[in-house]
Scaffold this motif. Structure first.
Motif, PDB file in Angstrom:
ATOM      1  N   PRO A  88      63.232  79.653  22.422  1.00  0.00           N
ATOM      2  CA  PRO A  88      63.845  80.896  21.952  1.00  0.00           C
ATOM      3  C   PRO A  88      63.038  82.121  22.375  1.00  0.00           C
ATOM      4  O   PRO A  88      61.816  82.077  22.392  1.00  0.00           O
ATOM      5  N   LYS A 118      62.822  86.502  21.947  1.00  0.00           N
ATOM      6  CA  LYS A 118      63.297  87.772  21.384  1.00  0.00           C
ATOM      7  C   LYS A 118      62.688  88.881  22.220  1.00  0.00           C
ATOM      8  O   LYS A 118      61.456  88.988  22.320  1.00  0.00           O
ATOM      9  N   TYR A 158      68.089  81.859  24.528  1.00  0.00           N
ATOM     10  CA  TYR A 158      67.372  80.615  24.820  1.00  0.00           C
ATOM     11  C   TYR A 158      67.243  80.499  26.333  1.00  0.00           C
ATOM     12  O   TYR A 158      68.244  80.563  27.054  1.00  0.00           O
ATOM     13  N   ARG A 167      70.560  91.686  19.872  1.00  0.00           N
ATOM     14  CA  ARG A 167      69.948  91.600  18.546  1.00  0.00           C
ATOM     15  C   ARG A 167      70.576  92.578  17.571  1.00  0.00           C
ATOM     16  O   ARG A 167      70.815  93.735  17.907  1.00  0.00           O
ATOM     17  N   THR A 171      67.140  88.910  13.731  1.00  0.00           N
ATOM     18  CA  THR A 171      67.533  87.668  14.385  1.00  0.00           C
ATOM     19  C   THR A 171      66.466  86.632  14.088  1.00  0.00           C
ATOM     20  O   THR A 171      65.293  86.850  14.380  1.00  0.00           O
ATOM     21  N   THR A 172      66.896  85.538  13.458  1.00  0.00           N
ATOM     22  CA  THR A 172      65.945  84.465  13.194  1.00  0.00           C
ATOM     23  C   THR A 172      66.321  83.276  14.066  1.00  0.00           C
ATOM     24  O   THR A 172      67.503  82.951  14.204  1.00  0.00           O
ATOM     25  N   MET A 173      65.321  82.646  14.669  1.00  0.00           N
ATOM     26  CA  MET A 173      65.598  81.577  15.642  1.00  0.00           C
ATOM     27  C   MET A 173      64.690  80.377  15.410  1.00  0.00           C
ATOM     28  O   MET A 173      63.498  80.535  15.146  1.00  0.00           O
ATOM     29  N   SER A 174      65.284  79.189  15.498  1.00  0.00           N
ATOM     30  CA  SER A 174      64.477  77.977  15.582  1.00  0.00           C
ATOM     31  C   SER A 174      64.627  77.467  17.006  1.00  0.00           C
ATOM     32  O   SER A 174      65.243  78.145  17.838  1.00  0.00           O
ATOM     33  N   PHE A 225      70.174  79.649  15.607  1.00  0.00           N
ATOM     34  CA  PHE A 225      69.818  81.045  15.315  1.00  0.00           C
ATOM     35  C   PHE A 225      70.812  81.665  14.355  1.00  0.00           C
ATOM     36  O   PHE A 225      71.950  81.194  14.213  1.00  0.00           O
ATOM     37  N   ASN A 228      71.961  85.717  13.528  1.00  0.00           N
ATOM     38  CA  ASN A 228      71.809  87.116  13.929  1.00  0.00           C
ATOM     39  C   ASN A 228      72.610  87.934  12.922  1.00  0.00           C
ATOM     40  O   ASN A 228      73.813  87.737  12.795  1.00  0.00           O
ATOM     41  N   ARG A 270      72.115  76.787  19.748  1.00  0.00           N
ATOM     42  CA  ARG A 270      71.483  77.599  20.788  1.00  0.00           C
ATOM     43  C   ARG A 270      72.375  77.847  22.003  1.00  0.00           C
ATOM     44  O   ARG A 270      72.020  78.645  22.876  1.00  0.00           O
TER      45      ARG A 270
END
Lengths: 366, 291
Positions: free
Chosen positions: A62, A64, A71, A84, A88-91, A95, A97, A110
């Motif tokens: 990921p 940002k 990704y 964004r 925005t939180t991503m693993s 994600f 947003n 993703r």
């Protein structure tokens, strides 16, 4: 007279020989950062979406950047790119947003496809491994872990403000404005609770956890500000499995959240210091500082090259990238042209984001 | 002449003792209260007050030292709903929190503020629908959020709260109670829809009352006071009654007044709601339990 001069010459020669014999060391091969690829993301890339099955992309991670997230593969191939929103939180796989006053949230895979949706009165964020999803109350007085349908697994509230959090391998550390640091287990139960009494003004400004949860570190208090490290299995008492392992008075006086994290192998603890990045060696107890004119924005650690990359600085010369070896030996300094926004180090691969640009450089030795 | 001297003396005395009566001052020159302490925020209590009045300078409620701040661009491990915010520590282990400040209006690095020095500007950063200042006051001694309206100098408020409806709650269902009602079951959960109103706007803008008390036949049965919020058994509760959010709020502006075992015959209930200024409204409800 001539004899004396000759003796002196011989003595100098002997001295030089002895110096070379005992104090010389081989010069290491020169380290360079070799550019591999460079991408500038723009509006046209927003539609980028590559099927993972057809692409067979490896090493997807990921990213940002200033106004984009997505990704990207090791090769620079874009799997997904989006714009964004407020946050925005991503693993590694999912994600979310969302806008600043959202109550309905959507988890996407993703590749951009929808996974699920849920309602929450707070801000969701992924933290730690295993795609663990948390919600922090918008007034920062509580945190909960939820599943992908929004059901609360556990919740913990504070009659103060949460200042910092870290999650590793089924452990969560929470730093609180009232000077309290708490370690929770996977079910949100309190494993360890500590409130510092040494500082004049109690406040926790940063927390970090080692990958196995054995060590909990925090930056605590003002006047003085201290580094506290707690270790599991140090205390004899049954009730307190964690006890104080290290306490260091710091010369810093941060009144904001401080960058603090363990290296991936837990050997080093990196944390911001006064105009420097502090590196605490967990094995030897040595504390070294890498000078920095401004703030430290990110640290990456290369397990293969046993060095770390520090990025940040706002001394008017642009953003600095420093390649540092343990004991604070700076090997390489590069000045980036724009404000740093992303850093990821995997093996000898370094991914650096600035503005809407992403660059991959590889660490190589000539 | 003597009268003028006496008046001057009184003014000096009032000004001198004012700081002891009200240790804190309003953080804004133009005070418009848009949300009160204890209001519902979906799943938790509002732990401070909201002040509108547009973009204006924010001043500390007393001289204080910065102990924590967040400004756009700072490192943060969490998403920050408070937006740009600053926490000051005052004498007596009291901390004040100023939230949703305008981007770039905080002067990072400034450590001490006197009452006359501006902290920043009212903004709408973070979880905010419009420009306002969220002010919280934390007592470090008791580890509780205090109602700022109890600590700041009084403001004008002439209107009493409104008790709109009273209900009996059965499961998730609310049944409206008229002033007189006959029922057969001997235990009821009473719910009241109560709110205060902003006086400076012509449309309906609801605020939470300061306290709600329920009496039965002259005896106090239940009391909610929105004076402080602290942690009790892992939950944030109203300090006075030790009840958590889920036990207080049944819906928007609908307050749970407790489960009561009725007496056979007439049960005279009196609901009293007060705002922070002491304006009071009452409602009588008669419930007859028929055996």
């Amino acid at each position: 007279m001539r004899k004396k001069r000759f003796r002196f010459f011989i003595f100098c020669l002997l001295l030089a020989f002895l110096y070379i014999l005992f104090f010389s060391f081989p010069l290491g091969r020169e380290v360079i950062l070799k550019p591999v690829w460079y991408r500038v993301f723009s509006m046209e890339d927003l539609s980028s979406r590559v099927s993972e099955s057809s692409g067979g992309e490896s090493g997807v991670f990921p990213v940002k950047l200033a106004s984009y997230f997505g990704y990207i593969g090791d090769t620079g191939r874009v799997l997904f790119l989006g714009r964004r929103d407020f946050y925005t939180t991503m693993s590694e796989k999912y994600f979310i947003n969302y806008s600043k006053v959202s109550e309905n949230f959507f988890i996407r895979r993703r590749d951009g496809n929808l996974e699920s949706g849920f309602k929450a009165f707070g801000y969701p964020f992924f933290m730690g491994s295993d795609d663990r999803l948390f919600v922090v109350k918008t007034d920062l007085t509580g945190v909960s872990e939820i599943d992908f349908t929004g059901d609360v697994k556990w919740e913990r509230n504070y009659s103060s403000i949460i200042t910092s959090m870290a999650v590793k391998d089924g452990y969560e550390a929470v730093g609180v404005l009232n000077g309290k640091v708490q370690l929770l287990d996977r079910k949100g139960r309190v494993l360890f609770d500590f409130r510092d009494q040494e500082s004049k003004i109690p406040v926790v400004t940063g927390v970090a956890l080692s990958s196995d949860g054995k060590y909990l570190a925090c930056i605590s208090g003002l006047e003085p500000q201290e580094l506290l490290i707690f270790a599991r299995g140090m205390g004899g008492e049954e009730k307190s499995l964690y006890s104080l392992y290290e306490r260091r008075k710091l010369d810093s006086d941060f009144r904001r959240e401080v960058f603090i994290k363990f290296s991936r192998d837990d050997r080093f603890l990196f944390f911001e210091g006064k105009a420097k990045l502090n590196v605490f060696d967990m094995d030897t107890g040595n504390l070294a500082g890498v000078p920095y004119a401004g703030e430290v924005d990110g640290v990456g650690y290369s397990l293969t090259d046993k060095c770390f990359v520090v990025i940040g600085g706002s001394d008017g010369k642009g953003n600095l990238l420093k390649l540092v070896y343990p004991l604070g030996m700076v090997k390489l300094v590069e000045i980036l042209p724009e404000k740093f926004s992303f850093l990821r180090v995997r093996g000898n691969k370094i991914f650096i984001g600035f503005g809407n640009q992403l660059l991959r450089v590889d660490l190589e030795r000539l | 002449m003597k009268r003028i001297n006496l008046l001057t003396f009184i003014i000096i005395v009032v000004l001198f003792f004012h700081q002891y009566v009200f240790a804190f001052e309003w953080p804004l020159k133009r005070v418009v209260i848009t949300a009160t302490f204890g209001e519902s925020r979906g799943d938790h209590f509002h732990n401070g007050i909201d002040l509108g009045g547009g973009e204006q300078k924010i001043f500390p409620i007393a001289d204080g030292e910065v102990i924590f701040e967040y400004s756009d661009g700072f490192y943060s491990s969490l998403p920050i709903g408070l937006g740009n915010f600053i926490v000051l520590q005052h004498q007596g282990d009291v901390r004040s929190v100023y939230c949703h400040l305008k981007d770039g209006s905080i002067n990072p690095g400034k450590k001490k503020f006197s009452r006359e020095q501006s902290i920043g500007l009212v903004g709408d950063s973070g979880h905010s629908w419009g420009k306002h200042l969220h002010l919280s006051i934390i007592d470090l001694e008791t580890n509780a959020f205090l109602n700022p309206l109890s600590l700041l100098p009084p403001v004008e408020d002439r209107q009493a709260p409104i008790i709109k409806n009273v209900y009996i709650k059965t499961g998730d269902k609310l049944e409206k109670i008229e002033n007189r009602m006959e029922i057969k079951k001997d235990t009821i959960t009473m719910v009241a829809e109560i709110y205060d109103l902003r006086e400076d706007v012509s449309f309906v803008w609801k605020l939470a009352p300061y306290s709600i008390t329920l009496y039965r036949n002259g005896v106090e049965k239940y009391r909610l006071v929105f004076d402080s919020i602290s942690k009790h058994k892992g939950r944030l509760t109203l300090s006075n009654s030790r009840v958590g959010f889920d036990s207080v709020y049944v819906g928007d502006w609908k307050y749970n007044l407790g489960t009561i075992k009725l007496l056979t015959g007439e049960n005279h209930f009196l609901i009293v709601a007060r705002d922070f200024k002491g304006n009071e409204v009452t409602r009588d409800v008669f419930i007859f339990l028929r055996k």
